[in-house]
Enzyme design. Structure first.
Site, PDB file in Angstrom:
ATOM      1  N   LEU B  74       0.947  -1.131   0.049  1.00 30.94           N
ATOM      2  CA  LEU B  74      -0.160  -0.265   0.150  1.00 30.94           C
ATOM      3  C   LEU B  74       0.935   1.164  -0.164  1.00 30.94           C
ATOM      4  O   LEU B  74       0.399   2.432   0.260  1.00 30.94           O
ATOM      5  CB  LEU B  74      -0.922  -0.082   1.079  1.00 30.94           C
ATOM      6  N   CYS B  75       2.218   0.883  -0.177  1.00 35.54           N
ATOM      7  CA  CYS B  75       2.981   2.340  -0.410  1.00 35.54           C
ATOM      8  C   CYS B  75       2.684   2.880  -1.800  1.00 35.54           C
ATOM      9  O   CYS B  75       2.777   2.260  -2.896  1.00 35.54           O
ATOM     10  CB  CYS B  75       4.425   1.718  -0.122  1.00 35.54           C
ATOM     11  N   HIS B  76       2.844   4.255  -1.640  1.00 37.61           N
ATOM     12  CA  HIS B  76       2.913   5.087  -2.968  1.00 37.61           C
ATOM     13  C   HIS B  76       4.310   5.163  -3.637  1.00 37.61           C
ATOM     14  O   HIS B  76       5.320   5.325  -2.983  1.00 37.61           O
ATOM     15  CB  HIS B  76       2.647   6.422  -2.560  1.00 37.61           C
ATOM     16  N   MET B 112       8.983   4.231   5.245  1.00 35.96           N
ATOM     17  CA  MET B 112       8.910   2.900   4.823  1.00 35.96           C
ATOM     18  C   MET B 112      10.268   2.848   3.784  1.00 35.96           C
ATOM     19  O   MET B 112      10.842   1.682   3.935  1.00 35.96           O
ATOM     20  CB  MET B 112       7.727   2.748   4.070  1.00 35.96           C
ATOM     21  N   GLU B 113      10.408   3.673   3.170  1.00 38.64           N
ATOM     22  CA  GLU B 113      11.693   3.799   2.316  1.00 38.64           C
ATOM     23  C   GLU B 113      12.851   3.737   3.313  1.00 38.64           C
ATOM     24  O   GLU B 113      14.085   2.590   2.842  1.00 38.64           O
ATOM     25  CB  GLU B 113      11.938   4.941   1.489  1.00 38.64           C
ATOM     26  N   ASP B 127      23.415 -12.246   4.788  1.00 42.82           N
ATOM     27  CA  ASP B 127      23.860 -13.298   3.620  1.00 42.82           C
ATOM     28  C   ASP B 127      25.321 -13.389   3.361  1.00 42.82           C
ATOM     29  O   ASP B 127      25.678 -14.532   3.321  1.00 42.82           O
ATOM     30  CB  ASP B 127      23.105 -12.634   2.272  1.00 42.82           C
TER      31      ASP B 127
END
Lengths: 153, 153, 153, 153, 153, 153
Positions: B74-76, B112-113, B127
Site C-alpha cells: 500500500l506504499c505510494h 517505509m523507504e 547473507d
C-alpha cells in the site's frame, strides 16, 4: 576461516554453486513486530478487521520472497516450490509473531528468501499501523531451521 | 481511532494523498545485526576486507529503498531525492549498527523507504556472513526521525 | 472440494509443488480487443503501420509472461522455455484476436503465464489506440489448452 | 487522424508529454471474471473464506497498478496518489465485478493503470480458483471514467 | 540462413528451447570505459577511494545479470549458478577494463547475461564519474568465450 | 575536485538533489553495434524483416530507460516525460547506429537514462543476431547532448 562472498582479493562475489547438488531444501525464519497494546487491540477488535492487516502482510511476505535475488546483491535467482508466511497475534509481546517457510529444489539454500519474507511482512504490518502507533519496532529476525544443504540445523 | 490503510468496509487500501501538500520530507531509521565476536573480527581484520562486506550491504540498502513501493503493497510510488545508508561496526553489541536517511519532495512521507533500506542492508550483511555464523539476528528496526509531514517526531 | 490456494485456516498460500513431477508443460490462452471499425482501419491501412502497433503489443505480451510470478501473488517463479504471442486482425469483431503459448519444464503449469501474456498484449493494444478510440473493450480472456500436468484439457 | 504512439515514420514511441499541464487526474476501469455457480458458492460459503480470495486479488490489482509502466512499453512512469480496487460477488453473472480507481497529479492520465489493476485482479481471481473451475473467462475490461486531462469522459 | 528470433512470418519470438539439453553453460564477456587520465587518477589516488567506485560498479554488474531476461525482450528467464564481474584500471587506455563470467545449468546459454553485466558495470562507472569527466565512452563490449552449448568458442 | 557519488569517508552515496531546481531536462546519447556485412544484409533484405529486429531493439531501449534507477545503484528514481530510441542501418560501419533522447521535468538529469536506453537497445540487437554472427561488438556509447541542468553541453 574466510567469507564465501568475498574472493581472494576481497572482492564481493556471487558464490559459484555450479558443482553443488540439486537437492530439496527448506528454510524457516521468524521475527516479530512489537507494538502498543492499543494498536494490537485495534487490529483484533472493533471495526478494524484483523484479517485485512494480517493477510496483507502475509501476502507481502510471500511476494517479497520471490524478489529476494533482486534485493540481496549476491543471492542466486532460483525457482521456489513453496512460500508460506504466518502472522499470529502475541498478546504478551504485545505485537505479532511472524514466521516463514520456503522450499526449493536447487543448488543453493533459501534462508535469505525466508528472512526476506519475514522482513517484508514485518515492514508491511508497520506500514499499515504506523498512522496510529509511533513506538513500533521490528525485532528478532533470524533463521530457525534449515535442511537439504551440506549443513542442516 | 481507525487504521488509515483500511477503508470503512475493512478493505486494505492505498491512502488517497491527492489533497496532501507537496513538501520536503525526511525520514531516518535504524536497526542492527547482532553477530558473534569472531564474525565481527573476520569482517574487521585479517584478509577479510571490511570494506567489501559493509559497502555491499550499504549499496543494497540504497537500492532497496527505491523498491519500497514494489515491496510494501500500500506504499505510494514516489521520486526520492536522497538515500543514504551507513553501517558501523559496534564492538559492544557485538555486531553492526545500520542507519538510513531518505528524502523526498512529495505528498507522502518516506519512513517505509528508510525502514526498507535498513532491513535490506541488514539482510545483505546476514547473507554475506551466514557461512561463518549461524547465530545472527536482525534487531531493533525502527524510525528515529521524521519531518515534513503533518506530524514530525 | 476446496481451494488449493487457501490453507485449512483460510489463509492465502502458495501451493507446495515440491513433490510434483518435473514435466514438460504447455498452456495456451486467448483473448480479444474489440474496437471501432475506423480504429482497425487506421491500424491496417494508410500511413499507420500495422506492424508497429501489433508487434509492440506482441512483444509486451512476451515480456509480461516473464513477470507473471511478480504480478500474481501466489504464482511460482519458474523458468520458461518458450513464450509466443500472436495478434491477428479480426474484421468481423471488429478488433484483434490475441493468442499466447507458453512452455516450461517444471513442477507446475503455465496457464497464468499464458493468460498474463494475452492480458498485457491486449492492454498494450489499448494503450496504443486509446487516443483515437474510447469504445474499446478487452473480452474473452481464457485458457484454451493445457498439457503436461495432472489434468490436461 | 493518426496514432499518437507512432511517429511520422511509423515507429513506436513514448508520447512526449513535457509540455502538458501537471493536473490532478483520475481514471476508473471495470471488468469481470465469469465463473461457474459452484465456484462462486465455494468462495462465498462454507469453509472457503470469501475474504482471502477477494482480498488477495484486490491487493494484487493495487500492486499491479504500480507496475504499469514496466508492463506497457510506451506508458510513462509516474507517481500515483491513490489506487483502489474493489471486487464484488455478482450472482447474476455468475462471477465477480472488478472496479479500479487511480489518481495522480501529473502530465499524463492513468487509464492504463486502472485497466492494469482490473486485469491483474481478474488474473489473480482466476489463479486462486483455477483448480476448481476450468470454465472461467475474464470479460468486459474497459475504462468507465476519466478526468483531469484534455478530454474527460 | 535465417534469424532464430524471428518466426517464418518475420514476427519476433522467444526461441523454443524445450528440446535442448540441460547442460552446464559458461559465457564470458568484456568491455571498457574510456576516460580522461585525470579521472583515472582521481579514482586511484588521493582521497577518492578506488574501492568504492569499482566495487559499486562490479556489484551493479552482478545484479544486472539477474535482470537480463527482464531487459532483453526475447531472453529466457533462467537460474544462474555464478556471476562474477571484475573491473581493472587500465593506464594505457586510459580507463577501465570490465570482464564478466556467468554460469548456468540450463537449456540455453548466458552470453546475454555476461554482456548485460559488463554493460551495466560500465554504465555505473560512467554514472559515478560523470560529474568530473564529460569525455567518457563505453567501448568494445563483446563475448569472449562461450561453452556448454552446441557451438563453443 | 572530488567525486559527487562518494561522501567524505569515501562511501558510495546517492547525491542529495533536494535543493536543486525542478527544471525541464533533456539528454541524448548514442552508440553502435558493429556486425558482419552479411548480418546487416540479412536484416535488410530477403525474408528477414528489417522491421522486427530494429523495432524490437528500439522498444527494449525505451523500456530499459524506465528501469535505469533499478539498474544503476546511485541513480534517482524519477518520472520521464519522453523516451525515444532510433536505430538506423549504417552500411559503412557495417552495423547499426543507435540514438536515444530522454526528457524529464525534475531535480536531476537523464544522461544515465539515455545511455541505458542505447545500451539495452544494442544488447537486444546483439541477442537477435547472435545466432548468425559471432563477431559483433557494441561500441561508442556516449552522451551527445545535455540541457536543463547546471552544465549544458
Amino acid at each position: 576461516m574466510s567469507l564465501s562472498h568475498l574472493d581472494e582479493t576481497g572482492r564481493a562475489r556471487m558464490v559459484d554453486v555450479s558443482d553443488k547438488a540439486v537437492t530439496a531444501r527448506i528454510a524457516k525464519a521468524q521475527g516479530k513486530l512489537v507494538c502498543a497494546t492499543e494498536t494490537l487491540a485495534l487490529v483484533i477488535e472493533g471495526r478494524t478487521p484483523k484479517g485485512a492487516v494480517i493477510s496483507t502482510a502475509e501476502l507481502a511476505g510471500i511476494m517479497a520472497a520471490k524478489q529476494t535475488s533482486n534485493l540481496i546483491p549476491l543471492c542466486h535467482p532460483l525457482a521456489l516450490s513453496k512460500v508460506a508466511v504466518v502472522i499470529a497475534v502475541n498478546h504478551d509481546l504485545p505485537g505479532f509473531d511472524i514466521t516463514a517457510e520456503v522450499k526449493t529444489t536447487s543448488q543453493t539454500g533459501v534462508e535469505m528468501e525466508a528472512l526476506t519474507a519475514v522482513s517484508v511482512a514485518g515492514l508491511t504490518l508497520y506500514d499499515m499501523l504506523k498512522a496510529v502507533d509511533k513506538t513500533m519496532r521490528i525485532e528478532g529476525i533470524e533463521v530457525t531451521a534449515k535442511s537439504g544443504g551440506k549443513s542442516d540445523w
